[in-house]
Design a protein around this motif. Structure first.
Motif, PDB file in Angstrom:
ATOM      1  N   LEU A   1       9.637   0.236 -11.473  1.00  0.00           N
ATOM      2  CA  LEU A   1      10.929   0.248 -10.705  1.00  0.00           C
ATOM      3  C   LEU A   1      10.268   0.586  -9.264  1.00  0.00           C
ATOM      4  N   THR A   2      11.197  -0.084  -8.344  1.00  0.00           N
ATOM      5  CA  THR A   2      10.756  -0.014  -6.875  1.00  0.00           C
ATOM      6  C   THR A   2      12.085  -0.418  -6.118  1.00  0.00           C
ATOM      7  N   GLY A   3      12.061  -0.111  -4.616  1.00  0.00           N
ATOM      8  CA  GLY A   3      13.105  -0.356  -4.091  1.00  0.00           C
ATOM      9  C   GLY A   3      12.674  -0.219  -2.389  1.00  0.00           C
ATOM     10  N   GLY A   4      13.583   0.118  -1.673  1.00  0.00           N
ATOM     11  CA  GLY A   4      12.951   0.503  -0.355  1.00  0.00           C
ATOM     12  C   GLY A   4      13.741   1.878  -0.053  1.00  0.00           C
ATOM     13  N   ILE A   5      13.425   2.438   1.255  1.00  0.00           N
ATOM     14  CA  ILE A   5      14.198   3.702   1.836  1.00  0.00           C
ATOM     15  C   ILE A   5      15.593   3.563   1.752  1.00  0.00           C
ATOM     16  N   SER A   6      16.283   4.450   0.959  1.00  0.00           N
ATOM     17  CA  SER A   6      17.643   4.639   1.117  1.00  0.00           C
ATOM     18  C   SER A   6      18.270   3.461   0.243  1.00  0.00           C
ATOM     19  N   SER A   7      17.534   2.879  -0.684  1.00  0.00           N
ATOM     20  CA  SER A   7      18.214   1.719  -1.629  1.00  0.00           C
ATOM     21  C   SER A   7      18.735   2.299  -2.790  1.00  0.00           C
ATOM     22  N   GLY A   8      18.620   3.535  -3.340  1.00  0.00           N
ATOM     23  CA  GLY A   8      19.130   4.211  -4.356  1.00  0.00           C
ATOM     24  C   GLY A   8      18.222   4.293  -5.734  1.00  0.00           C
TER      25      GLY A   8
ATOM     26  N   PHE B   1       4.620  -3.302  -4.959  1.00  0.00           N
ATOM     27  CA  PHE B   1       4.159  -4.586  -4.584  1.00  0.00           C
ATOM     28  C   PHE B   1       3.060  -4.608  -3.634  1.00  0.00           C
ATOM     29  N   GLU B   2       3.316  -3.637  -2.544  1.00  0.00           N
ATOM     30  CA  GLU B   2       2.307  -3.388  -1.684  1.00  0.00           C
ATOM     31  C   GLU B   2       0.986  -2.880  -1.989  1.00  0.00           C
ATOM     32  N   SER B   3       1.194  -2.128  -3.070  1.00  0.00           N
ATOM     33  CA  SER B   3      -0.365  -1.538  -3.693  1.00  0.00           C
ATOM     34  C   SER B   3      -0.770  -2.409  -4.682  1.00  0.00           C
ATOM     35  N   GLY B   4      -0.215  -3.342  -5.286  1.00  0.00           N
ATOM     36  CA  GLY B   4      -0.677  -4.198  -6.239  1.00  0.00           C
ATOM     37  C   GLY B   4      -0.638  -3.545  -7.673  1.00  0.00           C
ATOM     38  N   PHE B   5       0.266  -2.475  -7.699  1.00  0.00           N
ATOM     39  CA  PHE B   5       0.544  -1.733  -9.212  1.00  0.00           C
ATOM     40  C   PHE B   5       1.259  -2.470 -10.101  1.00  0.00           C
ATOM     41  N   GLU B   6       2.035  -3.757  -9.536  1.00  0.00           N
ATOM     42  CA  GLU B   6       2.793  -4.495 -10.449  1.00  0.00           C
ATOM     43  C   GLU B   6       1.674  -4.960 -11.678  1.00  0.00           C
ATOM     44  N   SER B   7       0.453  -5.013 -11.416  1.00  0.00           N
ATOM     45  CA  SER B   7      -0.417  -5.415 -12.518  1.00  0.00           C
ATOM     46  C   SER B   7      -0.303  -4.413 -13.733  1.00  0.00           C
ATOM     47  N   LEU B   8       0.221  -3.032 -13.488  1.00  0.00           N
ATOM     48  CA  LEU B   8       0.214  -2.324 -14.559  1.00  0.00           C
ATOM     49  C   LEU B   8       1.455  -2.482 -15.585  1.00  0.00           C
ATOM     50  N   VAL B   9       2.367  -3.136 -15.039  1.00  0.00           N
ATOM     51  CA  VAL B   9       3.532  -3.044 -15.678  1.00  0.00           C
ATOM     52  C   VAL B   9       3.932  -4.676 -16.184  1.00  0.00           C
ATOM     53  N   ASP B  10       4.780  -4.698 -17.553  1.00  0.00           N
ATOM     54  CA  ASP B  10       5.135  -5.791 -17.952  1.00  0.00           C
ATOM     55  C   ASP B  10       6.351  -6.567 -17.292  1.00  0.00           C
ATOM     56  N   GLU B  11       7.276  -5.652 -16.574  1.00  0.00           N
ATOM     57  CA  GLU B  11       8.460  -6.318 -16.089  1.00  0.00           C
ATOM     58  C   GLU B  11       8.665  -5.198 -14.672  1.00  0.00           C
ATOM     59  N   THR B  12       9.199  -5.966 -13.533  1.00  0.00           N
ATOM     60  CA  THR B  12       9.371  -5.260 -12.302  1.00  0.00           C
ATOM     61  C   THR B  12      11.113  -5.171 -11.975  1.00  0.00           C
ATOM     62  N   LEU B  13      11.415  -4.058 -11.663  1.00  0.00           N
ATOM     63  CA  LEU B  13      12.854  -4.053 -11.225  1.00  0.00           C
ATOM     64  C   LEU B  13      12.951  -3.302 -10.001  1.00  0.00           C
ATOM     65  N   VAL B  14      13.874  -4.195  -9.244  1.00  0.00           N
ATOM     66  CA  VAL B  14      13.982  -3.773  -7.622  1.00  0.00           C
ATOM     67  C   VAL B  14      15.607  -3.245  -7.427  1.00  0.00           C
ATOM     68  N   ILE B  15      15.718  -2.367  -7.018  1.00  0.00           N
ATOM     69  CA  ILE B  15      17.039  -1.747  -6.484  1.00  0.00           C
ATOM     70  C   ILE B  15      17.426  -2.227  -5.074  1.00  0.00           C
ATOM     71  N   TYR B  16      18.362  -3.322  -4.877  1.00  0.00           N
ATOM     72  CA  TYR B  16      18.421  -3.936  -3.641  1.00  0.00           C
ATOM     73  C   TYR B  16      19.690  -3.486  -2.932  1.00  0.00           C
ATOM     74  N   VAL B  17      19.672  -3.444  -1.547  1.00  0.00           N
ATOM     75  CA  VAL B  17      20.982  -3.504  -0.637  1.00  0.00           C
ATOM     76  C   VAL B  17      20.287  -4.096   0.644  1.00  0.00           C
ATOM     77  N   SER B  18      21.425  -4.779   1.370  1.00  0.00           N
ATOM     78  CA  SER B  18      21.228  -5.618   2.404  1.00  0.00           C
ATOM     79  C   SER B  18      20.670  -4.803   3.618  1.00  0.00           C
ATOM     80  N   ARG B  19      19.998  -5.120   4.590  1.00  0.00           N
ATOM     81  CA  ARG B  19      19.172  -4.399   5.620  1.00  0.00           C
ATOM     82  C   ARG B  19      20.159  -3.716   6.313  1.00  0.00           C
ATOM     83  N   ASP B  20      21.541  -4.059   6.710  1.00  0.00           N
ATOM     84  CA  ASP B  20      22.386  -3.463   7.689  1.00  0.00           C
ATOM     85  C   ASP B  20      22.758  -2.078   6.717  1.00  0.00           C
ATOM     86  N   ILE B  21      23.007  -2.309   5.326  1.00  0.00           N
ATOM     87  CA  ILE B  21      23.325  -0.956   4.661  1.00  0.00           C
ATOM     88  C   ILE B  21      22.225  -0.232   4.541  1.00  0.00           C
TER      89      ILE B  21
END
Length: 205
Positions: free
Chosen positions: A6-13, A118-138
């Motif tokens: 599970l990943t996202g960005g700052i203030s993505s929720g 993704f930046e650290s390459g840790f997706e190799s540890l998981v079966d699936e990836t889930l991203v919490i997304y918001v637009s840049r403006d939000i």
């Protein structure tokens, strides 16, 4: 067992989604919490950080001076890479240990909460990836409101990570957090049902 990154960005929720997984009794391995434990006063990592970045990164209380370390690496890519090289292998080791422990306990679904998945390459540890997304403006507006900071500083913090657009494009699953909390919960429940079904299928094979 199904392992989901599970990943996202700052203030993505992302923290909200993590809390809902925990509500359902799902084990969440939190990379940020692992880092906090590794950086406890007197820890080998904290001593290594002081040697690399200077003794002023440790407060008189023995705790890490996060603001000081942050100011060192924020605009210095070389220093930032040195920090990542020191921390990421230790975090990865702890995550692997957590995954193995969950598997040994018969867990069906485990979530890895990793901001830099993704930046650290840790997706190799998981079966699936889930991203919490918001637009840049939000994202910018929410971060400014949350941290009570200006737009330039908010943009600088957001730009220090991979963009949510790139993360979204690399993810297996995406939850959009641009609307109401009620809509977010609906998406989560649908996502959870899908992941749980897949986890149960894996466990029965």
């Amino acid at each position: 067992m199904l392992t989901v990154g599970l990943t996202g960005g700052i203030s993505s929720g992302k923290s909200t989604i993590t809390s809902w997984f925990l509500e359902k009794g799902i084990i969440v391995l939190d990379a940020d919490e692992i880092v906090r434990q590794l950086q406890k006063p007197g820890s080998p990592l904290l001593n290594d950080l002081a040697r690399e970045f200077g003794s002023n990164v440790i407060l008189e209380t023995g705790e890490l001076a996060r603001d000081v370390l942050g100011s060192i690496i924020f605009h210095d890519e070389v220093a930032k890479q040195k920090l990542n090289d020191m921390i990421h292998p230790l975090v990865k080791k702890k995550l692997v240990e957590g995954i193995e422990q969950a598997k040994a306990c018969g867990e069906q679904l485990v979530i890895l909460d990793v901001p830099l998945l993704f930046e650290s390459g840790f997706e190799s540890l998981v079966d699936e990836t889930l991203v919490i997304y918001v637009s840049r403006d939000i994202q910018v507006k929410r971060l400014m409101q949350r941290d009570q900071i200006g737009e330039d500083y908010a943009l600088a913090k957001i730009n220090s990570q991979m963009s949510l657009e790139k993360k979204r494009d690399r993810a297996d699953y995406v939850i959009n957090n641009e609307r109401s909390i009620r809509e977010l919960r609906t998406q989560f429940e649908q996502m959870f049902e899908m992941l749980w079904e897949k986890a149960c299928q894996l466990s029965s094979n």
